[in-house]
Write an enzyme that holds these catalytic residues in place. Sequence first.
Site, PDB file in Angstrom:
ATOM      1  N   LYS A 127       0.808  -1.226   0.000  1.00  0.00           N
ATOM      2  CA  LYS A 127       0.000   0.000   0.000  1.00  0.00           C
ATOM      3  C   LYS A 127       0.838   1.273   0.000  1.00  0.00           C
ATOM      4  O   LYS A 127       0.420   2.302  -0.536  1.00  0.00           O
ATOM      5  CB  LYS A 127      -0.880   0.054   1.277  1.00  0.00           C
ATOM      6  CG  LYS A 127      -1.927  -1.018   1.348  1.00  0.00           C
ATOM      7  CD  LYS A 127      -2.574  -1.052   2.716  1.00  0.00           C
ATOM      8  CE  LYS A 127      -1.827  -1.901   3.709  1.00  0.00           C
ATOM      9  NZ  LYS A 127      -1.881  -3.329   3.569  1.00  0.00           N
ATOM     10  N   GLU A 151      -4.249  -4.436  -7.348  1.00  0.00           N
ATOM     11  CA  GLU A 151      -5.580  -4.819  -6.834  1.00  0.00           C
ATOM     12  C   GLU A 151      -5.537  -5.155  -5.343  1.00  0.00           C
ATOM     13  O   GLU A 151      -6.407  -4.765  -4.576  1.00  0.00           O
ATOM     14  CB  GLU A 151      -6.098  -6.030  -7.628  1.00  0.00           C
ATOM     15  CG  GLU A 151      -7.422  -6.585  -7.140  1.00  0.00           C
ATOM     16  CD  GLU A 151      -8.542  -5.572  -7.257  1.00  0.00           C
ATOM     17  OE1 GLU A 151      -8.703  -4.994  -8.340  1.00  0.00           O
ATOM     18  OE2 GLU A 151      -9.248  -5.345  -6.249  1.00  0.00           O
ATOM     19  N   VAL A 154      -6.112  -2.912  -1.627  1.00  0.00           N
ATOM     20  CA  VAL A 154      -7.310  -2.388  -0.953  1.00  0.00           C
ATOM     21  C   VAL A 154      -8.080  -3.468  -0.184  1.00  0.00           C
ATOM     22  O   VAL A 154      -8.279  -3.344   1.022  1.00  0.00           O
ATOM     23  CB  VAL A 154      -8.215  -1.628  -1.949  1.00  0.00           C
ATOM     24  CG1 VAL A 154      -9.533  -1.242  -1.290  1.00  0.00           C
ATOM     25  CG2 VAL A 154      -7.495  -0.372  -2.438  1.00  0.00           C
ATOM     26  N   GLY A 208      -4.082 -14.262  15.492  1.00  0.00           N
ATOM     27  CA  GLY A 208      -3.176 -13.804  14.428  1.00  0.00           C
ATOM     28  C   GLY A 208      -3.798 -12.740  13.535  1.00  0.00           C
ATOM     29  O   GLY A 208      -3.234 -12.380  12.499  1.00  0.00           O
ATOM     30  N   GLU A 211      -1.524  -7.627  14.964  1.00  0.00           N
ATOM     31  CA  GLU A 211      -0.086  -7.708  15.252  1.00  0.00           C
ATOM     32  C   GLU A 211       0.139  -7.484  16.750  1.00  0.00           C
ATOM     33  O   GLU A 211      -0.731  -6.937  17.436  1.00  0.00           O
ATOM     34  CB  GLU A 211       0.649  -6.561  14.525  1.00  0.00           C
ATOM     35  CG  GLU A 211       0.427  -6.485  13.048  1.00  0.00           C
ATOM     36  CD  GLU A 211       1.322  -7.432  12.277  1.00  0.00           C
ATOM     37  OE1 GLU A 211       2.386  -7.766  12.801  1.00  0.00           O
ATOM     38  OE2 GLU A 211       0.918  -7.837  11.172  1.00  0.00           O
ATOM     39  N   ASP A 222      -4.029   1.753   8.465  1.00  0.00           N
ATOM     40  CA  ASP A 222      -4.187   0.818   7.332  1.00  0.00           C
ATOM     41  C   ASP A 222      -5.397   1.203   6.452  1.00  0.00           C
ATOM     42  O   ASP A 222      -5.234   1.395   5.232  1.00  0.00           O
ATOM     43  CB  ASP A 222      -4.297  -0.611   7.897  1.00  0.00           C
ATOM     44  CG  ASP A 222      -4.708  -1.623   6.853  1.00  0.00           C
ATOM     45  OD1 ASP A 222      -3.859  -2.002   6.030  1.00  0.00           O
ATOM     46  OD2 ASP A 222      -5.884  -2.018   6.841  1.00  0.00           O
ATOM     47  N   LYS A 226      -5.710   2.799   2.428  1.00  0.00           N
ATOM     48  CA  LYS A 226      -6.595   2.214   1.417  1.00  0.00           C
ATOM     49  C   LYS A 226      -7.572   3.239   0.857  1.00  0.00           C
ATOM     50  O   LYS A 226      -7.832   3.261  -0.353  1.00  0.00           O
ATOM     51  CB  LYS A 226      -7.342   1.019   2.017  1.00  0.00           C
ATOM     52  CG  LYS A 226      -6.393  -0.137   2.352  1.00  0.00           C
ATOM     53  CD  LYS A 226      -7.069  -1.185   3.205  1.00  0.00           C
ATOM     54  CE  LYS A 226      -6.149  -2.377   3.459  1.00  0.00           C
ATOM     55  NZ  LYS A 226      -6.696  -3.304   4.440  1.00  0.00           N
ATOM     56  N   GLY A 323      -4.928 -12.198   4.214  1.00  0.00           N
ATOM     57  CA  GLY A 323      -4.559 -13.615   4.112  1.00  0.00           C
ATOM     58  C   GLY A 323      -3.706 -13.838   2.884  1.00  0.00           C
ATOM     59  O   GLY A 323      -3.917 -13.203   1.844  1.00  0.00           O
TER      60      GLY A 323
HETATM   61  N1  LIG Z   1      -0.903 -10.386   4.579  1.00  0.00           N
HETATM   62  C1  LIG Z   1      -1.985  -9.909   4.022  1.00  0.00           C
HETATM   63  O1  LIG Z   1      -3.085 -10.428   4.228  1.00  0.00           O
HETATM   64  C2  LIG Z   1      -1.920  -8.718   3.090  1.00  0.00           C
HETATM   65  C3  LIG Z   1      -3.059  -8.361   2.368  1.00  0.00           C
HETATM   66  C4  LIG Z   1      -2.995  -7.305   1.457  1.00  0.00           C
HETATM   67  C5  LIG Z   1      -1.815  -6.593   1.335  1.00  0.00           C
HETATM   68  N2  LIG Z   1      -0.721  -6.929   2.078  1.00  0.00           N
HETATM   69  C6  LIG Z   1       0.518  -6.181   1.884  1.00  0.00           C
HETATM   70  O2  LIG Z   1       1.372  -7.004   1.102  1.00  0.00           O
HETATM   71  C7  LIG Z   1       2.742  -6.802   1.509  1.00  0.00           C
HETATM   72  C8  LIG Z   1       3.326  -8.135   1.965  1.00  0.00           C
HETATM   73  O3  LIG Z   1       2.580  -8.591   3.066  1.00  0.00           O
HETATM   74  P1  LIG Z   1       2.949  -9.938   3.836  1.00  0.00           P
HETATM   75  O4  LIG Z   1       1.806 -10.245   4.707  1.00  0.00           O
HETATM   76  O5  LIG Z   1       3.440 -10.925   2.867  1.00  0.00           O
HETATM   77  O6  LIG Z   1       4.136  -9.411   4.737  1.00  0.00           O
HETATM   78  P2  LIG Z   1       5.353 -10.273   5.321  1.00  0.00           P
HETATM   79  O7  LIG Z   1       4.923 -11.675   5.554  1.00  0.00           O
HETATM   80  O8  LIG Z   1       5.931  -9.477   6.427  1.00  0.00           O
HETATM   81  O9  LIG Z   1       6.356 -10.290   4.083  1.00  0.00           O
HETATM   82  C9  LIG Z   1       7.064  -9.165   3.677  1.00  0.00           C
HETATM   83  C10 LIG Z   1       8.441  -9.653   3.323  1.00  0.00           C
HETATM   84  O10 LIG Z   1       9.202  -8.568   2.773  1.00  0.00           O
HETATM   85  C11 LIG Z   1      10.515  -8.731   3.261  1.00  0.00           C
HETATM   86  N3  LIG Z   1      11.237  -7.467   3.114  1.00  0.00           N
HETATM   87  C12 LIG Z   1      11.164  -6.359   3.850  1.00  0.00           C
HETATM   88  N4  LIG Z   1      12.003  -5.405   3.384  1.00  0.00           N
HETATM   89  C13 LIG Z   1      12.629  -5.926   2.308  1.00  0.00           C
HETATM   90  C14 LIG Z   1      13.604  -5.456   1.400  1.00  0.00           C
HETATM   91  N5  LIG Z   1      14.143  -4.242   1.514  1.00  0.00           N
HETATM   92  N6  LIG Z   1      14.021  -6.278   0.412  1.00  0.00           N
HETATM   93  C15 LIG Z   1      13.518  -7.528   0.302  1.00  0.00           C
HETATM   94  N7  LIG Z   1      12.581  -8.036   1.150  1.00  0.00           N
HETATM   95  C16 LIG Z   1      12.133  -7.246   2.141  1.00  0.00           C
HETATM   96  C17 LIG Z   1      10.344  -9.204   4.685  1.00  0.00           C
HETATM   97  O11 LIG Z   1      11.556  -9.747   5.157  1.00  0.00           O
HETATM   98  P3  LIG Z   1      11.731 -10.610   6.519  1.00  0.00           P
HETATM   99  O12 LIG Z   1      12.058 -11.988   6.016  1.00  0.00           O
HETATM  100  O13 LIG Z   1      12.877  -9.964   7.232  1.00  0.00           O
HETATM  101  O14 LIG Z   1      10.475 -10.521   7.298  1.00  0.00           O
HETATM  102  C18 LIG Z   1       9.204 -10.193   4.535  1.00  0.00           C
HETATM  103  O15 LIG Z   1       9.638 -11.507   4.237  1.00  0.00           O
HETATM  104  C19 LIG Z   1       2.710  -5.751   2.608  1.00  0.00           C
HETATM  105  O16 LIG Z   1       3.016  -4.517   2.049  1.00  0.00           O
HETATM  106  C20 LIG Z   1       1.269  -5.825   3.132  1.00  0.00           C
HETATM  107  O17 LIG Z   1       0.827  -4.596   3.663  1.00  0.00           O
HETATM  108  C21 LIG Z   1      -0.752  -7.984   2.951  1.00  0.00           C
END
Ligand SMILES: NC(=O)c1ccc[n+]([C@@H]2O[C@H](COP(=O)([O-])OP(=O)(O)OC[C@H]3O[C@@H](n4cnc5c(N)ncnc54)[C@H](OP(=O)(O)O)[C@@H]3O)[C@@H](O)[C@H]2O)c1
Length: 344
Positions: A127, A151, A154, A208, A211, A222, A226, A323
């Site tokens: 985002k 996509e 949001v 979970g 956070e 957040d 959006k 998720g």
């Molecule tokens: N989870 C959801 O349901 C969801 C839904 C919609 C959007 N999003 C968005 O999608 C993105 C990913 O979410 P996620 O849930 O997958 O988060 P996540 O599990 O924390 O994964 C993010 C990953 O990015 C890595 N990272 C951080 N800085 C980096 C860099 N400079 N270079 C390379 N890798 C780096 C992190 O490293 P580490 O291994 O050190 O942690 C982590 O593995 C976020 O921006 C989140 O807001 C998430």
Amino acid sequence: MLFRIVFLGFGTVAQGLARILIQKESLLKRTYGFEFKIVAVSDIGKGSVLNNRGLDLSRLLAITQKRGSLDMYRGAVNGLSSLDTLRKADATMLVEATWTNLKDGEPGLAHIRTALNRGLHVVTTNKGPIALAYEELEALARKKKRHLRFEGTVMSGTPAINLVTETLAGSAVKSIRGILNGTTNYILTEMESGKSYSDALGRAQELGYAEADPTADVEAWDPTAKIVIISNVLMRGRVKVSQVRREGITKITQTDVESARLEGKRIKLVASAFREGNEVKAQVLPERVPTSDILAHVSGVLNAITVSTDVQPDISVIGPGAGGDSAGYALLSDMLAINRALGD
Ligand SMILES: NC(=O)c1ccc[n+]([C@@H]2O[C@H](COP(=O)([O-])OP(=O)(O)OC[C@H]3O[C@@H](n4cnc5c(N)ncnc54)[C@H](OP(=O)(O)O)[C@@H]3O)[C@@H](O)[C@H]2O)c1
């Protein structure tokens, strides 16, 4: 069309996409002519791997799930930073799924700028860069004749952006209201069954949904990001994160929830974008929503938006807002949209 893909960030969302790609590889090729080769993955904590001849996605997932480092993947270049990975990869598409940062959009902003400048298409769920720098990134993508799609920023895999830009194309959006944060909606739903705010937050953390530091959700940062994306992308506004009237749910008490119930209403954290004169305005506030409004019936971790246009009254969509599988699917839907556009 064959896409040569780089993943930056290999956490929950990227792994969700990886599982879907493995599961649907032959269907995607057969039905949509969509083929892919993963050429690099770079993650700040999980390691980095590049091989322009292609990497085995199942092996990458297996290493990560065993908490091993991707640097252990043999027969490839290891240890590159995310930006060096972009420079060295022979790629046509970036999947950007690193952390959201609403202060300066980094590291995602630099990743997306670099990828577009190098001629890659970009799909992202991050985002930060879109909320802070949509205008710049969209102009850069246009200049470079590349696609930038987001996509999942949001409502994860529940359509919001593409719903308006594609399915509702030709209509002018008058306003959009939504429940855009599953964690706060879960807490408010639990409070309706008698829990205090802190007990409901504790339960959300156990499950979970929240956070350990829940600030981004409960202080409404957040959903603010959006609604900024919605305002600027879907309503052509120029709203900044700092201009959004924002209030979280930390001051909501059991008494508030009960008194709303006695009025036939439910307290919901509602994000809205609307027109005031020539301007688009946005706000995220706890509201007493009457039960005649569909948003009052969106419970638990679900998200929803209601879009009102010049040609049709309210159209609402309800679905998961988070998720790995859902956000991973959003990335796939963006990839397929790019595949379609390039095939035209
Ligand atoms: N989870 C959801 O349901 C969801 C839904 C919609 C959007 N999003 C968005 O999608 C993105 C990913 O979410 P996620 O849930 O997958 O988060 P996540 O599990 O924390 O994964 C993010 C990953 O990015 C890595 N990272 C951080 N800085 C980096 C860099 N400079 N270079 C390379 N890798 C780096 C992190 O490293 P580490 O291994 O050190 O942690 C982590 O593995 C976020 O921006 C989140 O807001 C998430």
